[in-house]
Design an enzyme around this catalytic site. Sequence first.
Site, PDB file in Angstrom:
ATOM      1  N   SER A 142      -1.492  -6.650  -8.854  1.00 35.96           N
ATOM      2  CA  SER A 142      -0.708  -5.791  -7.997  1.00 35.96           C
ATOM      3  C   SER A 142      -1.636  -4.908  -7.174  1.00 35.96           C
ATOM      4  O   SER A 142      -2.851  -4.899  -7.379  1.00 35.96           O
ATOM      5  CB  SER A 142       0.184  -4.885  -8.860  1.00 35.96           C
ATOM      6  OG  SER A 142      -0.618  -3.914  -9.537  1.00 35.96           O
ATOM      7  N   LYS A 160       1.338  -9.554  -1.498  1.00 31.92           N
ATOM      8  CA  LYS A 160       0.783  -8.584  -2.445  1.00 31.92           C
ATOM      9  C   LYS A 160       1.807  -7.491  -2.710  1.00 31.92           C
ATOM     10  O   LYS A 160       2.275  -6.832  -1.777  1.00 31.92           O
ATOM     11  CB  LYS A 160      -0.516  -7.977  -1.912  1.00 31.92           C
ATOM     12  CG  LYS A 160      -1.246  -7.108  -2.944  1.00 31.92           C
ATOM     13  CD  LYS A 160      -2.663  -6.804  -2.498  1.00 31.92           C
ATOM     14  CE  LYS A 160      -3.449  -6.092  -3.593  1.00 31.92           C
ATOM     15  NZ  LYS A 160      -4.866  -5.901  -3.209  1.00 31.92           N
ATOM     16  N   SER A 170       0.850  -1.187   0.000  1.00 32.07           N
ATOM     17  CA  SER A 170       0.000   0.000   0.000  1.00 32.07           C
ATOM     18  C   SER A 170       0.886   1.239   0.000  1.00 32.07           C
ATOM     19  O   SER A 170       1.837   1.323   0.779  1.00 32.07           O
ATOM     20  CB  SER A 170      -0.897   0.021   1.237  1.00 32.07           C
ATOM     21  OG  SER A 170      -1.520   1.293   1.361  1.00 32.07           O
TER      22      SER A 170
END
Length: 362
Positions: free
Chosen positions: A243, A215, A173
């Site tokens: 992604s 991730k 993130s």
Amino acid sequence: MTGPLERLARRGLFLLDPETAHGVSIKALKSGVVPSCAAPADTRLEQVIAGLNFPNPLGMAAGYDKNAEVPEALLRLGFGFTEIGTVTPRPQAGNDKPRIFRLVEDEAVINRLGFNNDGHGAALARLQACSRQALIGVNIGANKDSADRIADYVAGIRTFYAVARYFTANISSPNTPGLRDLQARESLAALLSAVLAARDEEAAKTGRRVPVFLKIAPDLTEEGMDDIAAEVLAHNLDGLIVSNTTLARDGLRDQRQAKEAGGLSGRPLFEKSTAVLARMRKRLGPDVPIIGVGGVSSAETAAEKIRAGADLVQLYSCMVYEGPGLPGRIVRGLSQLCDRDKLASIREIRDSRLDYWAGRNV
């Protein structure tokens, strides 16, 4: 195509700010107002990936159902699996509002939410009430102010081990300062060693091995992709999700909203995320499971992710624009693709355009 009721609902939701609209959609799913839209079961779409039986290859990506409020309702929309989170050990409010922005002309979303969630305890209680047959993954992260971020990921494994069908370690993130630093090779090696050691300890105690995925971001250099692939293979990780959102703003029509900070998702992410997916498939070889996510808006874009090397696909942002009937339409479209191309299994198309996508300069 969306139906008239979906178009009407979308117009109503788009009168609200994006975060309020998201809350309304969660409440609608909770209440049962949103009808089941699941496509008929099709054995050609079934796969066993990382030891799990997926009824179809389409999943809801993490970020929509952050607090595990509606996982089973999402499965009734036609998703083969769903992923809750990202959840952190302690509740946190996330970044200041406004923090979600629609780019309507681009069918895209920018968010800078910052892992807002109710914490491990609240999500665990909700998941304990779900059917054990439901294929629900748990996306785990670290608190923004954590003194030991790796310990936060380990806590996620231990807390949710009894209820998770798989885990995703979210290190990509862009909205938690420093989080993407965990993609650097030395940091990633330490994270994977700790997380997988905790998983193996829990597996030994319970007799049940829960797969762990990683991730990653689309904004990686070739060297960065090399390093991640090397660590995934060295640790025998169960799979990769490619992604997360991108910091890039290339080719957007809505230049006003494009100036907002945060991660971009939706249709404009499709090409970039698919190219990174193919490059990671090249690096990892044929056996490591990959879930492709980014810009999936139709059966054709879902199929193209598979052709580029994905075993499974996920979506979220495009449902903002297409409505809750989208997953059912995609799954039906994949069945029609199997009819058209006389496929015994959707897996037959995997990697068929790998070289094309790996060579794309995006």
